[in-house]
Design a protein around this motif. Structure first.
Motif, mmCIF file in Angstrom:
data_model
loop_
_atom_site.group_PDB
_atom_site.id
_atom_site.type_symbol
_atom_site.label_atom_id
_atom_site.label_comp_id
_atom_site.label_asym_id
_atom_site.label_seq_id
_atom_site.Cartn_x
_atom_site.Cartn_y
_atom_site.Cartn_z
ATOM 1 N N CYS A 165 0.861 -1.181 0.000
ATOM 2 C CA CYS A 165 0.000 0.000 0.000
ATOM 3 C C CYS A 165 0.895 1.228 0.000
ATOM 4 C CB CYS A 165 -0.913 -0.019 1.220
ATOM 5 S SG CYS A 165 -2.186 1.256 1.154
ATOM 6 N N ASP A 166 0.716 2.083 -0.986
ATOM 7 C CA ASP A 166 1.508 3.305 -1.109
ATOM 8 C C ASP A 166 0.804 4.415 -0.330
ATOM 9 O OD1 ASP A 166 2.730 5.681 -1.866
ATOM 10 O OD2 ASP A 166 2.944 5.083 -3.964
ATOM 11 N N ALA A 167 1.399 4.817 0.792
ATOM 12 C CA ALA A 167 0.775 5.807 1.679
ATOM 13 C C ALA A 167 0.570 7.153 0.994
ATOM 14 C CB ALA A 167 1.613 5.976 2.941
ATOM 15 N N SER A 168 1.471 7.538 0.080
ATOM 16 C CA SER A 168 1.345 8.851 -0.547
ATOM 17 C C SER A 168 0.194 8.901 -1.543
ATOM 18 C CB SER A 168 2.653 9.262 -1.226
ATOM 19 O OG SER A 168 2.990 8.327 -2.228
ATOM 20 N N SER A 169 -0.016 7.821 -2.286
ATOM 21 C CA SER A 169 -1.094 7.828 -3.275
ATOM 22 C C SER A 169 -2.350 7.128 -2.768
ATOM 23 C CB SER A 169 -0.640 7.123 -4.565
ATOM 24 O OG SER A 169 -0.469 5.734 -4.329
ATOM 25 N N GLY A 170 -2.204 6.324 -1.708
ATOM 26 C CA GLY A 170 -3.346 5.568 -1.202
ATOM 27 C C GLY A 170 -3.711 4.387 -2.084
ATOM 28 N N MET A 171 -2.817 4.026 -2.998
ATOM 29 C CA MET A 171 -3.087 2.917 -3.930
ATOM 30 C C MET A 171 -2.518 1.617 -3.389
ATOM 31 S SD MET A 171 -4.700 4.224 -6.530
ATOM 32 C CE MET A 171 -4.511 2.982 -7.773
ATOM 33 N N ALA A 172 -3.286 0.546 -3.537
ATOM 34 C CA ALA A 172 -2.812 -0.784 -3.172
ATOM 35 C C ALA A 172 -2.318 -1.471 -4.436
ATOM 36 C CB ALA A 172 -3.946 -1.588 -2.545
ATOM 37 N N ASN A 173 -1.079 -1.941 -4.411
ATOM 38 C CA ASN A 173 -0.484 -2.604 -5.567
ATOM 39 C C ASN A 173 -0.274 -4.081 -5.259
ATOM 40 O OD1 ASN A 173 -0.093 -0.138 -7.070
ATOM 41 N ND2 ASN A 173 1.523 0.330 -5.609
ATOM 42 N N VAL A 174 -0.731 -4.935 -6.160
ATOM 43 C CA VAL A 174 -0.563 -6.375 -6.001
ATOM 44 C C VAL A 174 0.260 -6.887 -7.173
ATOM 45 C CG1 VAL A 174 -1.728 -8.593 -5.827
ATOM 46 C CG2 VAL A 174 -2.782 -6.563 -4.834
ATOM 47 N N THR A 175 1.365 -7.570 -6.863
ATOM 48 C CA THR A 175 2.195 -8.185 -7.899
ATOM 49 C C THR A 175 2.439 -9.636 -7.506
ATOM 50 O OG1 THR A 175 4.231 -7.498 -6.805
ATOM 51 C CG2 THR A 175 3.363 -6.021 -8.497
ATOM 52 N N PHE A 176 2.852 -10.436 -8.468
ATOM 53 C CA PHE A 176 3.118 -11.847 -8.226
ATOM 54 C C PHE A 176 4.555 -12.159 -8.608
ATOM 55 C CE2 PHE A 176 -1.382 -11.470 -9.154
ATOM 56 C CZ PHE A 176 -1.945 -12.103 -8.074
ATOM 57 N N ASP A 177 5.265 -12.836 -7.707
ATOM 58 C CA ASP A 177 6.626 -13.291 -8.005
ATOM 59 C C ASP A 177 6.551 -14.675 -8.630
ATOM 60 O OD1 ASP A 177 7.721 -11.087 -6.831
ATOM 61 O OD2 ASP A 177 8.228 -12.079 -4.957
ATOM 62 N N THR A 178 7.543 -14.995 -9.435
ATOM 63 C CA THR A 178 7.680 -16.369 -9.898
ATOM 64 C C THR A 178 8.878 -16.963 -9.176
ATOM 65 O OG1 THR A 178 9.015 -15.643 -11.760
ATOM 66 C CG2 THR A 178 6.668 -15.940 -12.164
ATOM 67 N N CYS A 179 8.757 -18.206 -8.774
ATOM 68 C CA CYS A 179 9.811 -18.892 -8.035
ATOM 69 C C CYS A 179 10.021 -20.249 -8.675
ATOM 70 C CB CYS A 179 9.405 -19.106 -6.583
ATOM 71 S SG CYS A 179 8.787 -17.638 -5.740
ATOM 72 N N SER A 180 11.228 -20.758 -8.591
ATOM 73 C CA SER A 180 11.461 -22.085 -9.153
ATOM 74 C C SER A 180 10.936 -23.174 -8.238
ATOM 75 C CB SER A 180 12.944 -22.299 -9.444
ATOM 76 O OG SER A 180 13.698 -22.094 -8.269
ATOM 77 N N GLY A 181 10.980 -22.966 -6.921
ATOM 78 C CA GLY A 181 10.534 -24.009 -6.008
ATOM 79 C C GLY A 181 9.881 -23.479 -4.757
ATOM 80 N N MET A 182 9.096 -24.356 -4.120
ATOM 81 C CA MET A 182 8.462 -24.056 -2.843
ATOM 82 C C MET A 182 8.632 -25.258 -1.932
ATOM 83 S SD MET A 182 4.915 -22.221 -4.025
ATOM 84 C CE MET A 182 4.389 -21.921 -2.360
ATOM 85 N N CYS A 183 8.727 -25.007 -0.632
ATOM 86 C CA CYS A 183 8.871 -26.084 0.347
ATOM 87 C C CYS A 183 7.491 -26.624 0.718
ATOM 88 C CB CYS A 183 9.568 -25.553 1.598
ATOM 89 S SG CYS A 183 11.237 -24.946 1.286
ATOM 90 N N PHE A 184 7.337 -27.935 0.606
ATOM 91 C CA PHE A 184 6.078 -28.596 0.938
ATOM 92 C C PHE A 184 6.327 -29.658 1.996
ATOM 93 C CE2 PHE A 184 5.294 -26.920 -3.294
ATOM 94 C CZ PHE A 184 4.050 -26.326 -3.127
ATOM 95 N N ASN A 185 5.374 -29.804 2.890
ATOM 96 C CA ASN A 185 5.440 -30.773 3.974
ATOM 97 C C ASN A 185 5.488 -32.192 3.409
ATOM 98 O OD1 ASN A 185 4.859 -32.312 6.339
ATOM 99 N ND2 ASN A 185 3.795 -30.551 7.204
ATOM 100 N N ILE A 186 6.337 -33.051 3.965
ATOM 101 C CA ILE A 186 6.412 -34.433 3.473
ATOM 102 C C ILE A 186 5.303 -35.297 4.065
ATOM 103 C CG2 ILE A 186 8.873 -34.404 2.935
ATOM 104 C CD1 ILE A 186 9.397 -35.853 5.570
#
Length: 133
Positions: A54-75
């Motif tokens: 959330c940008d306090a100066s503009s009051g705009m909420a920005n949503v972005t998505f990262d790409t990742c090669s891997g994620m940790c999952f419970n065995i």
């Protein structure tokens, strides 16, 4: 400011809780690698981390998505909880780890007693699902 509103702060915290830093790994080779004990690094979900700012100066909420090669999952492969949808037409099951993509009769997943209750239900796991059936 808009960024100080409880709903905005709650949304930011929800994003942090969904994909904490410890869930990201760089080598999805099905070993523990960078993951903590009891977890393995698997191929990441399409949008492995959502960044909510959330940008306090503009009051705009920005949503972005990262790409990742891997994620940790419970065995451990266990059912944590299950709830009916609002219309009662489906059940959302929370699992301890990433489920494989699946679309078949529930009889291939559950024991005979559970299948008697479910009847001819169909079970579906979408590629985007991390821990739900």
């Amino acid at each position: 400011s808009l960024c100080e509103q409880p709903a905005i702060q709650a949304a930011e915290q929800q994003v942090l809780d969904l994909f904490p830093e410890g869930t990201i790994c760089s080598n999805p080779d099905e070993t523990q690698g960078e993951c903590e004990e009891g977890y393995v690094c698997l191929e990441a979900l399409p949008a492995c981390r959502t960044n909510f700012k959330c940008d306090a100066s503009s009051g705009m909420a920005n949503v972005t998505f990262d790409t990742c090669s891997g994620m940790c999952f419970n065995i451990r492969k266990e059912l944590l909880s299950a709830t009916f949808s609002n219309d009662g037409g489906s059940i959302l099951a929370n699992l301890t780890t990433k489920a494989q993509v699946f679309d078949a009769p529930c009889g291939r997943v559950f024991d005979a007693e559970t299948n008697n209750i479910l009847g001819l239900a169909n079970c579906h796991v979408s590629p985007e699902a991390r821990d739900t059936l």
